[in-house]
Every structure is written in C-alpha cells, then in structure tokens.
Design a protein around this motif. Sequence first.
Motif, PDB file in Angstrom:
ATOM      1  N   HIS A  56       0.822  -1.220   0.000  1.00 53.19           N
ATOM      2  CA  HIS A  56       0.000   0.000   0.000  1.00 53.19           C
ATOM      3  C   HIS A  56       0.852   1.265   0.000  1.00 53.19           C
ATOM      4  O   HIS A  56       0.312   2.367  -0.132  1.00 53.19           O
ATOM      5  N   LEU A  57       2.175   1.127   0.149  1.00 53.39           N
ATOM      6  CA  LEU A  57       3.053   2.294   0.167  1.00 53.39           C
ATOM      7  C   LEU A  57       3.253   2.839  -1.252  1.00 53.39           C
ATOM      8  O   LEU A  57       3.235   2.084  -2.232  1.00 53.39           O
ATOM      9  N   HIS A  58       3.456   4.138  -1.323  1.00 52.51           N
ATOM     10  CA  HIS A  58       3.582   4.797  -2.632  1.00 52.51           C
ATOM     11  C   HIS A  58       5.038   4.800  -3.116  1.00 52.51           C
ATOM     12  O   HIS A  58       5.980   4.688  -2.336  1.00 52.51           O
ATOM     13  N   ASP A  59       5.177   4.949  -4.399  1.00 54.63           N
ATOM     14  CA  ASP A  59       6.494   5.017  -5.037  1.00 54.63           C
ATOM     15  C   ASP A  59       7.191   6.306  -4.582  1.00 54.63           C
ATOM     16  O   ASP A  59       6.664   7.411  -4.778  1.00 54.63           O
ATOM     17  N   PRO A  60       8.371   6.204  -3.953  1.00 55.34           N
ATOM     18  CA  PRO A  60       9.043   7.419  -3.465  1.00 55.34           C
ATOM     19  C   PRO A  60       9.387   8.400  -4.583  1.00 55.34           C
ATOM     20  O   PRO A  60       9.488   9.606  -4.334  1.00 55.34           O
ATOM     21  N   PHE A  61       9.542   7.902  -5.810  1.00 57.88           N
ATOM     22  CA  PHE A  61       9.908   8.792  -6.907  1.00 57.88           C
ATOM     23  C   PHE A  61       8.738   9.653  -7.387  1.00 57.88           C
ATOM     24  O   PHE A  61       8.906  10.518  -8.247  1.00 57.88           O
ATOM     25  N   LYS A 186       4.176  18.006   1.225  1.00 60.58           N
ATOM     26  CA  LYS A 186       3.229  19.109   1.060  1.00 60.58           C
ATOM     27  C   LYS A 186       3.669  20.103  -0.023  1.00 60.58           C
ATOM     28  O   LYS A 186       2.903  20.987  -0.388  1.00 60.58           O
ATOM     29  N   ALA A 187       4.885  19.941  -0.488  1.00 60.34           N
ATOM     30  CA  ALA A 187       5.369  20.783  -1.584  1.00 60.34           C
ATOM     31  C   ALA A 187       5.461  19.968  -2.871  1.00 60.34           C
ATOM     32  O   ALA A 187       6.152  20.353  -3.813  1.00 60.34           O
ATOM     33  N   SER A 188       4.768  18.844  -2.871  1.00 59.87           N
ATOM     34  CA  SER A 188       4.844  17.927  -4.016  1.00 59.87           C
ATOM     35  C   SER A 188       3.428  17.547  -4.437  1.00 59.87           C
ATOM     36  O   SER A 188       2.807  16.664  -3.846  1.00 59.87           O
ATOM     37  N   ALA A 189       2.913  18.206  -5.438  1.00 61.05           N
ATOM     38  CA  ALA A 189       1.531  17.988  -5.871  1.00 61.05           C
ATOM     39  C   ALA A 189       1.299  16.577  -6.402  1.00 61.05           C
ATOM     40  O   ALA A 189       0.178  16.068  -6.367  1.00 61.05           O
ATOM     41  N   SER A 190       2.353  15.922  -6.856  1.00 59.96           N
ATOM     42  CA  SER A 190       2.201  14.600  -7.468  1.00 59.96           C
ATOM     43  C   SER A 190       2.222  13.467  -6.455  1.00 59.96           C
ATOM     44  O   SER A 190       1.953  12.314  -6.803  1.00 59.96           O
ATOM     45  N   TYR A 191       2.536  13.783  -5.195  1.00 59.87           N
ATOM     46  CA  TYR A 191       2.636  12.702  -4.216  1.00 59.87           C
ATOM     47  C   TYR A 191       1.277  12.497  -3.545  1.00 59.87           C
ATOM     48  O   TYR A 191       0.656  13.461  -3.072  1.00 59.87           O
ATOM     49  N   PRO A 192       0.792  11.238  -3.437  1.00 61.95           N
ATOM     50  CA  PRO A 192      -0.581  10.983  -2.989  1.00 61.95           C
ATOM     51  C   PRO A 192      -0.842  11.255  -1.496  1.00 61.95           C
ATOM     52  O   PRO A 192      -1.998  11.428  -1.111  1.00 61.95           O
ATOM     53  N   PHE A 193       0.191  11.275  -0.668  1.00 66.94           N
ATOM     54  CA  PHE A 193      -0.023  11.409   0.771  1.00 66.94           C
ATOM     55  C   PHE A 193       0.895  12.493   1.325  1.00 66.94           C
ATOM     56  O   PHE A 193       2.107  12.441   1.128  1.00 66.94           O
ATOM     57  N   GLN A 194       0.312  13.445   2.025  1.00 68.13           N
ATOM     58  CA  GLN A 194       1.089  14.620   2.430  1.00 68.13           C
ATOM     59  C   GLN A 194       1.450  14.649   3.914  1.00 68.13           C
ATOM     60  O   GLN A 194       2.077  15.608   4.362  1.00 68.13           O
ATOM     61  N   GLU A 195       1.069  13.642   4.698  1.00 70.50           N
ATOM     62  CA  GLU A 195       1.203  13.734   6.157  1.00 70.50           C
ATOM     63  C   GLU A 195       2.320  12.888   6.760  1.00 70.50           C
ATOM     64  O   GLU A 195       2.285  12.554   7.941  1.00 70.50           O
ATOM     65  N   ALA A 206      15.577   6.937   1.634  1.00 66.45           N
ATOM     66  CA  ALA A 206      16.432   5.747   1.767  1.00 66.45           C
ATOM     67  C   ALA A 206      16.004   4.667   0.785  1.00 66.45           C
ATOM     68  O   ALA A 206      16.847   4.003   0.148  1.00 66.45           O
ATOM     69  N   GLN A 207      14.684   4.489   0.635  1.00 61.74           N
ATOM     70  CA  GLN A 207      14.173   3.487  -0.307  1.00 61.74           C
ATOM     71  C   GLN A 207      14.572   3.833  -1.748  1.00 61.74           C
ATOM     72  O   GLN A 207      15.017   2.960  -2.513  1.00 61.74           O
ATOM     73  N   ALA A 208      14.451   5.098  -2.085  1.00 59.15           N
ATOM     74  CA  ALA A 208      14.802   5.527  -3.445  1.00 59.15           C
ATOM     75  C   ALA A 208      16.304   5.383  -3.691  1.00 59.15           C
ATOM     76  O   ALA A 208      16.742   4.941  -4.762  1.00 59.15           O
ATOM     77  N   LEU A 209      17.110   5.735  -2.693  1.00 54.76           N
ATOM     78  CA  LEU A 209      18.566   5.675  -2.837  1.00 54.76           C
ATOM     79  C   LEU A 209      19.065   4.249  -2.951  1.00 54.76           C
ATOM     80  O   LEU A 209      19.925   3.937  -3.788  1.00 54.76           O
ATOM     81  N   LEU A 210      18.519   3.354  -2.122  1.00 56.99           N
ATOM     82  CA  LEU A 210      19.005   1.975  -2.093  1.00 56.99           C
ATOM     83  C   LEU A 210      18.383   1.113  -3.177  1.00 56.99           C
ATOM     84  O   LEU A 210      18.864   0.011  -3.454  1.00 56.99           O
ATOM     85  N   GLY A 211      17.275   1.590  -3.756  1.00 57.75           N
ATOM     86  CA  GLY A 211      16.642   0.829  -4.825  1.00 57.75           C
ATOM     87  C   GLY A 211      15.910  -0.400  -4.349  1.00 57.75           C
ATOM     88  O   GLY A 211      15.672  -1.324  -5.141  1.00 57.75           O
ATOM     89  N   ARG A 212      15.566  -0.440  -3.088  1.00 56.04           N
ATOM     90  CA  ARG A 212      14.820  -1.569  -2.527  1.00 56.04           C
ATOM     91  C   ARG A 212      14.064  -1.071  -1.295  1.00 56.04           C
ATOM     92  O   ARG A 212      14.267   0.058  -0.842  1.00 56.04           O
ATOM     93  N   PHE A 213      13.192  -1.928  -0.770  1.00 58.03           N
ATOM     94  CA  PHE A 213      12.458  -1.543   0.441  1.00 58.03           C
ATOM     95  C   PHE A 213      13.326  -1.870   1.671  1.00 58.03           C
ATOM     96  O   PHE A 213      13.559  -3.052   1.960  1.00 58.03           O
ATOM     97  N   PRO A 214      13.801  -0.861   2.402  1.00 57.88           N
ATOM     98  CA  PRO A 214      14.725  -1.103   3.523  1.00 57.88           C
ATOM     99  C   PRO A 214      13.981  -1.429   4.828  1.00 57.88           C
ATOM    100  O   PRO A 214      13.895  -0.598   5.742  1.00 57.88           O
ATOM    101  N   LYS A 215      13.475  -2.646   4.934  1.00 59.83           N
ATOM    102  CA  LYS A 215      12.668  -3.015   6.103  1.00 59.83           C
ATOM    103  C   LYS A 215      13.462  -2.948   7.400  1.00 59.83           C
ATOM    104  O   LYS A 215      12.879  -2.862   8.482  1.00 59.83           O
ATOM    105  N   GLU A 216      14.806  -2.961   7.299  1.00 64.84           N
ATOM    106  CA  GLU A 216      15.630  -2.899   8.508  1.00 64.84           C
ATOM    107  C   GLU A 216      15.535  -1.548   9.219  1.00 64.84           C
ATOM    108  O   GLU A 216      15.975  -1.402  10.355  1.00 64.84           O
ATOM    109  N   PHE A 217      14.926  -0.558   8.542  1.00 71.29           N
ATOM    110  CA  PHE A 217      14.777   0.767   9.152  1.00 71.29           C
ATOM    111  C   PHE A 217      13.398   0.979   9.789  1.00 71.29           C
ATOM    112  O   PHE A 217      13.143   2.030  10.376  1.00 71.29           O
ATOM    113  N   LEU A 218      12.516  -0.008   9.657  1.00 68.94           N
ATOM    114  CA  LEU A 218      11.156   0.165  10.161  1.00 68.94           C
ATOM    115  C   LEU A 218      11.110   0.382  11.671  1.00 68.94           C
ATOM    116  O   LEU A 218      10.239   1.093  12.178  1.00 68.94           O
ATOM    117  N   ASP A 219      12.067  -0.219  12.404  1.00 70.18           N
ATOM    118  CA  ASP A 219      12.076  -0.044  13.861  1.00 70.18           C
ATOM    119  C   ASP A 219      12.424   1.392  14.255  1.00 70.18           C
ATOM    120  O   ASP A 219      12.064   1.858  15.340  1.00 70.18           O
TER     121      ASP A 219
END
Length: 780
Positions: A56-61, A186-195, A206-219
């Motif tokens: 359900h997470l959006h594309d960081p790009f 909030k300064a990005s009209a194309s992003y679906p979630f602003q909060e 981090a997700q965009a930079l690493l090119g994968r979902f970094p689940k190790e940062f969820l904590d």
Amino acid sequence: MLKSKLKWNFTYNDEMQHDFFFDDIDLSPLTSKLLWRRNITDSESAERFLFPSLDHLHDPFLMEGMKESVERVRQAIKKEENILVFGDYDADGVSATSVMVEALREAGADCDFYIPNRFTEGYGPNEEAFRKAKENGIDVIITVDTGIAAVHEAEVAKELGMDLIITDHHEVQEELPAAYAIIHPKASASYPFQELAGVGVAFKFAQALLGRFPKEFLDLVVIGTIADLVPLKDENRVLASFGLKAISQSPRPGIQALKKICGIDGDCNEETIGFQVGPRINAVGRLQDASPAVDLLLTREPEEAEGLAKLIDQLNKERQKIVSDIAEEAEKILEADESGENDSVIVVAKPGWNPGVLGIVASRLVGRFDRPAIVLGIDEETGEAKGSARSIDAFDLFVNCMKIRGIFKHFGGHAQAAGMTLKIENINELRRELNRLAAEQLTPDDFTQSIDIENTIDIEMLSLKQLEEIDKLSPFGMGNPKPIFHIEHAPKEIRQIGSKQNHLKFQFNKSGTQLDGIAFGMGELYRDISPSSKVEAIGELGINEWNGRKKLQIMIKDIRIAEWQLFDYRGSKYLEKKLAGSNLNNHAALTFEGADSTPFGMDVLDKHTIMNEKDRNLSGLVVLDLPARLDDLAEIIRKVQPEKIYACYRLDDSAFFEKLPTREDFKWFYGMLMKHKTFELSRDASKLASYKGWSKDTLEFISQVFFELDFVRIENGLISLHPSPSKKDLNDSDTYQLKQRKLQVEKKLYYSNYQELKSWFDQYMEQVDLAVKEEVTYGL
C-alpha cells in the motif's frame, strides 16, 4: 447531578444507528460503525485499513525532488564527496537522522550527522553551522525533519558552494528556500499522501537511494511517526503497523537497551512508543546536545548502548523535575495575574526557564486553564525570548502567528504546536495581538476542552471477542483516535484506590457481564457520587489481563450524572465523617426544628427563609431533621430544585412503631366507658393496656383524642362520658391529625428504602436532564 469537566461531542447520529455491515468481512455492527466513522465505507477500504500491507506504500519517486536528490547523492558517492546529515533534536528528528545516516553509509557514502544545540543555536539550519560544515570539507548537506523555512541558510549554502537537499514535513511557509532540491510531501503535488513524519520522508529517500524496500529501518521509522503525532492513516498507518512489529523484535543494541530501561518486556504498541520510548529520546535534546540519542540508535555495541540508555533515562528524570518546577512557577504567575491580559491566550515568560522543556509546560497550562499557551524563557544577555506554544482545537496557532509574523525572529510549527524566538520587548505585543485575534474568533464555549464520543454501548453487549475485534483498528493515534465510548449505568460498587486514594474504581454489572471502570485522578469525586445514582462515563475500552485472567475494562476520561442525587445518611451518628470530602459549595443545611449549627459551618436555613429568599440559588440541601408535614418539605423541593439532597436526619423518639389505634379500638374504648360510666386513668391504665395489648401511651392517646372531640371529660385523671357529645370525626382532633402526619413523615422519609425515598422526592423535581443542558453535537 454531577457536571462533566469536558464538552462531550457525540459524533454519531441517527443515520448510524442501523446495523452497518461490510461485504466479505466478518465484523460486528459496532466495529463496522467505527470504520464508518473513519470514512471507511466500502469493503476495499476496510480491507486496506484492517490489514495494512507494504504494497500500500507509494512510489518514493512520485515525490518532487527525489530523482534529482538521489542522483546528486550517487554522484557524491562516486566522487567521494563528504555528506552531512543535518537533523533536529526531537524524537522524529533523531530517528530521521539515524535512518538517513544508515542509508547513506549502506549506499557507500562518506557521511556524518549534525544536530544543532537547542540552547546555543535554536531550531533548524543556521549560518554558523553551515560555514563550519564547509570548513570541515562538507560538499552536500541533507536536512531531515527540518529546513523548509531555511531561506537565508539556503543562500549561504549556495554562496559557500555546497549543495543543500532539504527533506522535511513541517508547514510550508510563504517562501521556499532556493535549495538544490526539496523533498517535502506538502510541496509535491504529485505525491498521494502529504502527512508523512520527518522520519517517513527520510525513509522514502532511503528506499529511493538503495533501490529496494529497507525493512531494517522500520524499527526507527515507527519512533518518529508515532512520537511526532502525525495522522496514522494511509502510509503512516502502514509504517506504524509494521514498525511496531519490527521494534518489538529489533536486534539493534540501542533499541534493546532502551526497551530494557523503559521496562518494556513484551511487544511494543503505540502507547509504549508515545509514553515511554519517545519521551526519553526527546529528553536528550531538551536538556543538551541530542547526539547521544542518535548514537544510541546507531551503535552496534551492546555495552555502549547500555551506557547511553542509562544516560538518556537519567536525562529524562531530570527533564521531568524541571518541567514540574517550571509549570508550578508559571501557574503561580498566572494565578496572581489580575490584569486580564491572558484571558484568551496565555503568554508567560521568565528568565532562566529551560527552553527545551517549555513545550511540555505549555501543554500542561493548556490542560489546566483551557487556553492556548505560549511559554518563553528569557535570555537577558541576548535580549531574546525563546519558547514553545500549544493550542486548543478552536485556535490555529500557525495561521494566527503568521498574521503577526513580523513580531518573531524565528517561527515555525503546526496548528496546535509551534516554536518561536523573539525580542524581549516584543513579548507584550505578542500577548496583546494574539489575545485580540482570539477574542475576535473564539466564543466562551471554545475554551472548554471537548472529547469525541464514537458510540453509546450497552454493557451486556460487550465481550472479550468484541474488544479484540475493536483492537484491529490499532495502531491508534492522530487521524485514528482510540475510540471513546459512552456508558450509562448504576455501578454495583465504587471505591477509592491508590496510595493517596486519588483514583476511582467502578464495577458495572448487567445480565452477567461485568465491566470494571478505572478513573485516574478522580478520587476527589468519590463523596459526590451517590452509590445508587446512574453514572454516565466515557472512556477507552480495553482488556485487563492479570495472572492469566482477562477482564473487560473501561479507562474513564470523564463522568457525569444527569439526574439529581440522593445521599442517604439517615440515622448516622457520624455525619461529619459522611460529609467529609463532599463538594458542599452553594449548599445549605435545612432545619424544621430550629437547629443552629451544622458540620463544616454551612448556612442553616428554615422553611420561611428559603421560601421567601429570591436571590439565593442553592444547588444542594443537607436536611438535618424531619418536617412536621410532608408538604413542608415538598414545597421547598419544588422551589429549590436541588441537584443534590443529603438526608442526614435521625429519630430519637419515633412514633412509627407505636401502632395508630384503629376505629375499632376507639369504638371498644367508648363502649367500655358506656358500660362502666367512668375510668380512672392513673389507677387502671396499666391493667387495661395489658388486657388489650396496648401500650399505656396508646391508651392516653385515645383518651386525649376523645377529650378534644368532647366525647369525654377528664377531671383529676378520671374519665367520664360527655352527657351530650357532638357528632365529630376522629380527624377533627388535632392530636389525631398530628399523629397521622408524624407517622406519614416517618414512613415516607425515614423508614422507606432508598428507592422509595428517591421516588418521593422525584415527584417534586422538574427532572431536567443534564445531558440536555450540555451542548451535544451530532453528525460527522
């Protein structure tokens, strides 16, 4: 009656009273209505809400500035340029800094972090820090959880030849900094979630930079997301849900040490983050440089983690003491202030107050005085005041402070919270202008704290299964508040608990279902709740588990009693003890027999005084003795309409157990006189009373009634028939009437049970429901 402290806002309406179901999802009507209240009205939305997924997470790009920022960092890594992560000193900033540093290092960057000192540098990027960064060879600065207001600092970075990438989530102000790139929902009209929280934005980078979902940062992500009070919906709900699972099992030495020092043994939930983990991380930056908090989250060494956790815990204890001391000083200043200048918005300032804790102090003042509050620490050397503000729902701090932006040297924040720096000479103007704006916008009702109530529930409908189902709506927080429920029931038991007896515990029972109620800090209400009154309570439902046994529980936020209350202290020899602790303000003691003193020095009033006074508006009566006639008390109740009645009378000489002679008794005695002509009362009374099973008083009573009706003559104790008696009824005798009235009074007011006595009073009460008096708002 007992008035609520909060304004109860019932958020459901008749449209929601019918059963509401979702197709293909097995949910109770109650849980379905709770989802409906959250604007979740179809099965697909309900599925996404109840079962969050990383999908359900959006594309960081989709976020503007992301592509350019990632390319610039990869270029810096390739060229072996130095990168500085510039963070903030709260829990969101600390966790965001940790995420960004770990992501950059994993990507191969040469990076370090810097968090400004709250006391020497203030909030956000500053020119001096940027110039030192340049001296230290920094080529790229990436801000996290800060920077959107750094217009001047962006120009400084450009002048120094450093590329500035801003990642932030705070309110966008009038002018955006001229940075290399800005990553801000909030300064990005194309992003679906602003909060997103600051750490959420850092995680997307981090997700965009690493090119994968970094689940190790969820904590780490869950700490800032919950602690910063962003709405827990959409992406934040997903990140918080998976983050709580991650932090519960986190292998990080810093997280493990922090949980140990907090006493968290099992899984973490939103409350352990919000009330234990978050405040400890926040405490570091409130008292000193926040770097140790970042070091704790980044370290791989268990021994270092344990030492840092102990340091942080000690700082938190110091923070608690400082907050308590400043709050006490601020309250004394406000209580002594008679100027009226803080009527709508509190602005209080004093030299020496620690700016790092003033947001917490402001929150306490809002809770105590129901006003927006700004608390400032004065630095006489610099001529500046720094502090924090907290607000009430009806007053948008950000919007109103932006109307007077010129007063501040620095300002930033949200609708309900803000931070600021201003010159000392501008404090009075700040107070004056905000009070003017508040006076224009707010009504008296706006200053009463309100609480949203999601449903009225019947106790017998509750079960462990139902409460476990409601818990599927967690994690709760901003945008998804923990549901507040309303119950109305007479408790089976009420008692004070706690070492200082400052809490209340209720036990409600209905049709075999038991619900315990805990009301923290409400112990002083114990004497103001009649044990048989129907109590309305609002609070959070939960399950209390102790020694493997699960019990239904409601954590009570507020209570009220809509009906008038009867306190039954009849016959008590310990009146002062019974009344001790009761709220007797605007009460009077009522006497019919001329009592001239009462416990606690209350006014003693008789019927004549009460009935003839026009100005006195009594809220309660303490009835000290019995009236001669029921109507005497009934007239007073009709006039006063008391919210509380204390029945405190005793009977030392009761007539109730002396049976009123029947008409047959009177006939028999009259027939006996006709037969014997005379009767000598002093000589033969005992013998006759014994023969008839009467008391001597009964015999004297019959004789006195006959004497008053002229049926007999009594001379020197000798009773004889009147030669020509007139035809009269027994009720024509004053003695007979007095006896009847006394028996009626004692039967209704003394020997009746509680419900009978309350029913007698009820017929003279107007029965205006308190719930009707208080404002109730319906609709979404």
